[in-house]
Design an enzyme around this catalytic site. Structure first.
Site, mmCIF file in Angstrom:
data_model
loop_
_atom_site.group_PDB
_atom_site.id
_atom_site.type_symbol
_atom_site.label_atom_id
_atom_site.label_comp_id
_atom_site.label_asym_id
_atom_site.label_seq_id
_atom_site.Cartn_x
_atom_site.Cartn_y
_atom_site.Cartn_z
ATOM 1 N N GLU A 280 0.844 -1.211 0.000
ATOM 2 C CA GLU A 280 0.000 0.000 0.000
ATOM 3 C C GLU A 280 0.874 1.255 0.000
ATOM 4 O O GLU A 280 0.518 2.286 -0.587
ATOM 5 C CB GLU A 280 -0.941 0.020 1.203
ATOM 6 C CG GLU A 280 -1.879 -1.174 1.285
ATOM 7 C CD GLU A 280 -2.695 -1.391 0.028
ATOM 8 O OE1 GLU A 280 -3.120 -0.405 -0.596
ATOM 9 O OE2 GLU A 280 -2.886 -2.562 -0.350
ATOM 10 N N TRP A 283 1.697 1.742 -3.492
ATOM 11 C CA TRP A 283 0.596 2.394 -4.229
ATOM 12 C C TRP A 283 0.659 3.906 -4.027
ATOM 13 O O TRP A 283 0.429 4.689 -4.955
ATOM 14 C CB TRP A 283 -0.768 1.915 -3.712
ATOM 15 C CG TRP A 283 -1.329 0.729 -4.415
ATOM 16 C CD1 TRP A 283 -1.498 -0.515 -3.892
ATOM 17 C CD2 TRP A 283 -1.830 0.670 -5.772
ATOM 18 N NE1 TRP A 283 -2.064 -1.340 -4.837
ATOM 19 C CE2 TRP A 283 -2.285 -0.649 -5.989
ATOM 20 C CE3 TRP A 283 -1.925 1.594 -6.812
ATOM 21 C CZ2 TRP A 283 -2.834 -1.055 -7.208
ATOM 22 C CZ3 TRP A 283 -2.472 1.183 -8.023
ATOM 23 C CH2 TRP A 283 -2.912 -0.121 -8.210
ATOM 24 N N TRP A 311 -21.442 12.119 -19.469
ATOM 25 C CA TRP A 311 -22.006 11.802 -18.147
ATOM 26 C C TRP A 311 -23.419 12.367 -18.023
ATOM 27 O O TRP A 311 -23.727 13.412 -18.591
ATOM 28 C CB TRP A 311 -21.131 12.425 -17.049
ATOM 29 C CG TRP A 311 -19.701 12.006 -17.081
ATOM 30 C CD1 TRP A 311 -18.645 12.738 -17.539
ATOM 31 C CD2 TRP A 311 -19.150 10.771 -16.618
ATOM 32 N NE1 TRP A 311 -17.470 12.035 -17.397
ATOM 33 C CE2 TRP A 311 -17.750 10.819 -16.829
ATOM 34 C CE3 TRP A 311 -19.694 9.613 -16.043
ATOM 35 C CZ2 TRP A 311 -16.902 9.767 -16.497
ATOM 36 C CZ3 TRP A 311 -18.846 8.574 -15.698
ATOM 37 C CH2 TRP A 311 -17.463 8.652 -15.933
ATOM 38 N N ASN A 346 -11.135 1.761 2.736
ATOM 39 C CA ASN A 346 -10.735 1.678 1.325
ATOM 40 C C ASN A 346 -11.713 0.888 0.464
ATOM 41 O O ASN A 346 -12.065 1.311 -0.645
ATOM 42 C CB ASN A 346 -9.336 1.064 1.215
ATOM 43 C CG ASN A 346 -8.871 1.002 -0.217
ATOM 44 O OD1 ASN A 346 -8.789 2.012 -0.903
ATOM 45 N ND2 ASN A 346 -8.607 -0.204 -0.709
ATOM 46 N N TRP A 364 -16.453 11.428 -12.590
ATOM 47 C CA TRP A 364 -15.604 11.094 -11.435
ATOM 48 C C TRP A 364 -15.047 12.351 -10.759
ATOM 49 O O TRP A 364 -14.764 12.345 -9.570
ATOM 50 C CB TRP A 364 -14.465 10.150 -11.854
ATOM 51 C CG TRP A 364 -13.544 10.677 -12.927
ATOM 52 C CD1 TRP A 364 -13.665 10.481 -14.263
ATOM 53 C CD2 TRP A 364 -12.380 11.503 -12.747
ATOM 54 N NE1 TRP A 364 -12.648 11.126 -14.934
ATOM 55 C CE2 TRP A 364 -11.844 11.746 -14.033
ATOM 56 C CE3 TRP A 364 -11.735 12.038 -11.645
ATOM 57 C CZ2 TRP A 364 -10.700 12.518 -14.239
ATOM 58 C CZ3 TRP A 364 -10.591 12.815 -11.834
ATOM 59 C CH2 TRP A 364 -10.085 13.048 -13.126
ATOM 60 N N TRP A 387 -9.823 7.598 -7.635
ATOM 61 C CA TRP A 387 -11.020 7.911 -8.433
ATOM 62 C C TRP A 387 -10.870 7.464 -9.874
ATOM 63 O O TRP A 387 -11.782 6.878 -10.455
ATOM 64 C CB TRP A 387 -11.358 9.407 -8.348
ATOM 65 C CG TRP A 387 -12.240 9.644 -7.154
ATOM 66 C CD1 TRP A 387 -11.851 10.062 -5.916
ATOM 67 C CD2 TRP A 387 -13.652 9.398 -7.074
ATOM 68 N NE1 TRP A 387 -12.921 10.092 -5.071
ATOM 69 C CE2 TRP A 387 -14.045 9.697 -5.752
ATOM 70 C CE3 TRP A 387 -14.608 8.956 -7.967
ATOM 71 C CZ2 TRP A 387 -15.365 9.566 -5.324
ATOM 72 C CZ3 TRP A 387 -15.928 8.822 -7.548
ATOM 73 C CH2 TRP A 387 -16.294 9.127 -6.236
HETATM 74 C C1 LIG Z 1 -11.783 6.677 -4.588
HETATM 75 C C2 LIG Z 1 -10.604 6.614 -3.642
HETATM 76 C C3 LIG Z 1 -10.120 7.787 -3.059
HETATM 77 C C4 LIG Z 1 -9.025 7.751 -2.181
HETATM 78 N N1 LIG Z 1 -8.560 8.923 -1.635
HETATM 79 C C5 LIG Z 1 -7.473 8.900 -0.817
HETATM 80 C C6 LIG Z 1 -6.962 10.101 -0.257
HETATM 81 O O1 LIG Z 1 -7.437 11.210 -0.532
HETATM 82 N N2 LIG Z 1 -5.901 10.009 0.596
HETATM 83 C C7 LIG Z 1 -5.321 8.805 0.925
HETATM 84 O O2 LIG Z 1 -4.366 8.784 1.711
HETATM 85 N N3 LIG Z 1 -5.772 7.659 0.383
HETATM 86 C C8 LIG Z 1 -6.826 7.662 -0.460
HETATM 87 N N4 LIG Z 1 -7.306 6.485 -0.985
HETATM 88 C C9 LIG Z 1 -6.578 5.236 -0.699
HETATM 89 C C10 LIG Z 1 -7.063 4.456 0.538
HETATM 90 O O3 LIG Z 1 -8.454 4.303 0.514
HETATM 91 C C11 LIG Z 1 -6.659 5.088 1.871
HETATM 92 O O4 LIG Z 1 -5.293 5.418 1.854
HETATM 93 C C12 LIG Z 1 -6.897 4.111 3.028
HETATM 94 O O5 LIG Z 1 -8.258 3.771 3.091
HETATM 95 C C13 LIG Z 1 -6.461 4.753 4.323
HETATM 96 O O6 LIG Z 1 -6.728 3.901 5.388
HETATM 97 P P1 LIG Z 1 -5.549 3.279 6.253
HETATM 98 O O7 LIG Z 1 -4.622 4.345 6.697
HETATM 99 O O8 LIG Z 1 -6.175 2.432 7.314
HETATM 100 O O9 LIG Z 1 -4.807 2.387 5.173
HETATM 101 P P2 LIG Z 1 -3.913 1.067 5.246
HETATM 102 O O10 LIG Z 1 -4.657 0.023 4.515
HETATM 103 O O11 LIG Z 1 -3.451 0.758 6.609
HETATM 104 O O12 LIG Z 1 -2.662 1.459 4.320
HETATM 105 C C14 LIG Z 1 -1.504 2.136 4.839
HETATM 106 C C15 LIG Z 1 -1.252 3.416 4.093
HETATM 107 O O13 LIG Z 1 -0.972 3.157 2.731
HETATM 108 C C16 LIG Z 1 -1.531 4.184 1.910
HETATM 109 N N5 LIG Z 1 -2.552 3.587 1.028
HETATM 110 C C17 LIG Z 1 -3.371 2.563 1.299
HETATM 111 N N6 LIG Z 1 -4.121 2.255 0.215
HETATM 112 C C18 LIG Z 1 -3.771 3.126 -0.747
HETATM 113 C C19 LIG Z 1 -4.177 3.326 -2.085
HETATM 114 N N7 LIG Z 1 -5.108 2.556 -2.667
HETATM 115 N N8 LIG Z 1 -3.640 4.342 -2.774
HETATM 116 C C20 LIG Z 1 -2.692 5.136 -2.223
HETATM 117 N N9 LIG Z 1 -2.243 4.981 -0.958
HETATM 118 C C21 LIG Z 1 -2.775 3.987 -0.229
HETATM 119 C C22 LIG Z 1 -2.173 5.190 2.847
HETATM 120 O O14 LIG Z 1 -1.252 6.218 3.106
HETATM 121 C C23 LIG Z 1 -2.439 4.352 4.084
HETATM 122 O O15 LIG Z 1 -2.505 5.109 5.272
HETATM 123 C C24 LIG Z 1 -8.404 6.502 -1.879
HETATM 124 C C25 LIG Z 1 -8.906 5.329 -2.465
HETATM 125 C C26 LIG Z 1 -10.001 5.385 -3.333
HETATM 126 C C27 LIG Z 1 -10.516 4.107 -3.939
#
Ligand SMILES: Cc1cc2nc3c(=O)[nH]c(=O)nc-3n(C[C@H](O)[C@H](O)[C@H](O)COP(=O)(O)OP(=O)(O)OC[C@H]3O[C@@H](n4cnc5c(N)ncnc54)[C@H](O)[C@@H]3O)c2cc1C
Length: 481
Positions: A280, A283, A311, A346, A364, A387
């Protein structure tokens, strides 16, 4: 005026002392004081994309940072205004010979930093910038042809190989002692969010480095929660505490990605959960490098074909989506979680983003903007990446014809309906057999569980099967044009 040359460290999205490359470097080289400066920038505060939740979290993190600095004999200098003017003023007031900061990658930040760097060099002031917000920077992971990756899997393969081969990355920056900033240097008080025009009743996480570190520690050494070792199995179930919830801390740099990586390394990179969690962080880096190399994604689809999608952009449907009144319980639970906590799981983000674009046929960009206005972890790179992925318009997007079914997603990831019942209390007495499709309950059953679908909770605002067909046609037409 001080005798030994001072250096300014400009805090931006690195609100911590530990493991802070630019701050540590400034402290190591400075013969005078390191002036810790934070600027409340109206360009950011007044942007239509700024969320009250992020402002509250940031101000709390600034208070925590000031307290940590004071414990080290220093203090945070706060100025309010344009960064260019504020930095120039503080240089005049401190005779600083250098300015240090950690790099940021959004187009806005890069443009601002270029202007400031030019101004500083013009005045003969040294500028030192450091990598901090990412593990690998935008030009560190490239294809054989020196071009940026646009697909995650090969990017992540190289990202991981470099992490495993580079133990230096895992060494922690050690902060030397700090000299006090000159007494004469003034600082604004850290304001309350209300003083900046922001108010929120949301249930927010507490900001600050200490809380972030404790949260990381709890996640990595969890006894009673799934934690890092259960992450791979639990992370997709929004009712469970299966993820780290570190995103706001990473967003504001209360915690460094390097610190997270080091903690995951200690937990064992080869462990399934740890390996998945580190993915993650990859990512996260991936989306920063996409935003850096392809800044047009903030305005347009990565794949230009999809800019031609016509749209529906129905404003009534958009309002129902924002307010969690679509009649699809999993979507409504997720949107209400966002409203209540400025955060969303997520899996739920993927479901609601797919629903907005593929079921409601809304651009979107509407959803992306709304998320930025709400999220406590709102980040241009990850939000845009998420998105565009869900809309099928992005770099590494799911193919446009793979459309999430909100009912089967709900059955798969919230089988018993615990997440739904928590955020949609109208449905709290509905059994697991009907929680995903409450409209299928007979009138008699509705009476028994004390709800009238269509009055107390909406009927689905659209028919998924029909909208799926329409989405396929819209996407296909855009590609054919
Ligand atoms: C439509 C959409 C919008 C999103 N908007 C954001 C946003 O504005 N800011 C944001 O930080 N994340 C965003 N995410 C990614 C992800 O949903 C969140 O980072 C995650 O839910 C945060 O929860 P956590 O800290 O418990 O993550 P964990 O699952 O514990 O992951 C650890 C860290 O990895 C990073 N991470 C995790 N998943 C992703 C991912 N798919 N993409 C990029 N980084 C990731 C985050 O920094 C997160 O804190 C988005 C995902 C989607 C599908």
């Amino acid at each position: 005026m001080s005798i030994m040359p001072n250096i300014i460290h400009w805090f931006r999205r690195d609100l911590r002392l530990a493991d802070n490359p630019a701050f540590t470097a400034a402290s190591q080289v400075s013969q005078g004081a390191v002036v810790p400066l934070f600027i409340l920038d109206d360009n950011v505060l007044q942007s239509s994309r700024t969320s009250a939740a992020r402002v509250v979290f940031m101000l709390e993190s600034l208070r925590a940072l000031d307290a940590s600095l004071r414990a080290h004999g220093s203090r945070l200098i706060i100025r309010h205004g344009s960064p260019e003017q504020c930095i120039a003023q503080v240089i005049d007031e401190t005779d600083a010979v250098g300015v240090y900061w950690n790099r940021d990658y959004s187009p806005f930040a890069r443009q601002r930093d270029t202007i400031i760097e030019k101004m500083l060099r013009g005045r003969g002031v040294d500028v030192h910038t450091h990598k901090d917000a990412v593990i690998w920077e935008i030009d560190e992971i490239l294809t054989k042809n020196n071009t940026p990756y646009t697909v995650y899997t090969p990017y992540a393969r190289q990202w991981r190989a470099r992490v495993e081969a580079n133990p230096v990355l895992l060494a922690e920056a050690v902060l030397p002692g700090l000299q006090p900033v000159p007494d004469t240097l003034s600082s604004s008080a850290i304001p309350l969010a209300a003083e900046l025009g922001f108010a929120t009743q949301q249930l927010l996480p507490s900001g600050g480095e200490q809380v972030g570190l404790e949260q990381l520690n709890t996640f990595v050494h969890a006894q009673n929660a799934p934690g890092i070792h259960g992450y791979a199995e639990q992370r997709n179930f929004p009712a469970k505490p299966g993820t780290s919830r570190l995103s706001p801390y990473l967003r504001f740099g209360c915690i460094a990605p390097q610190t997270c990586l080091r903690a995951a390394h200690k937990a064992g990179f080869q462990q399934h959960g740890s390996e998945t969690w580190v993915g993650e962080l990859a990512w996260r880096d991936f989306y920063y490098q996409i935003l850096y190399h392809f800044p047009h994604v903030l305005q347009r689809s990565f794949k230009s074909d999809y800019d031609k999608i016509e749209w529906d952009n129905n404003e009534v449907f958009f309002a129902a989506w924002c307010e969690g009144r679509t009649g699809y319980p999993i979507v409504d639970a997720a949107m209400r979680q966002l409203t209540a906590e400025a955060w969303m799981h997520n899996r739920a983000r993927m479901i609601v983003a797919s629903f907005l674009t593929k079921d409601l046929l809304i651009d979107w960009r509407w959803g992306e903007r709304y998320f930025m206005q709400q999220l406590v972890d709102g980040d241009h790179a990850s939000n845009n990446g998420g998105w565009q992925w869900a809309a099928g318009t992005g770099t590494d997007a799911q193919p446009y014809f793979r459309i999430f079914n909100p009912i089967s997603q709900s059955e798969k990831f919230d089988l018993q309906g615990d997440y739904i019942r928590h955020y949609v209390p109208e449905l709290q007495h509905v059994s697991a057999s009907y929680i995903h499709t409450p409209w299928n309950m007979s009138q008699e059953l509705q009476r028994q569980v004390g709800i009238h679908i269509g009055r107390d909770y909406p009927m689905p605002i659209v028919d998924h099967a029909m909208q799926r067909q329409r989405a396929l046609e819209l996407y296909k037409r855009a590609r054919a044009e």
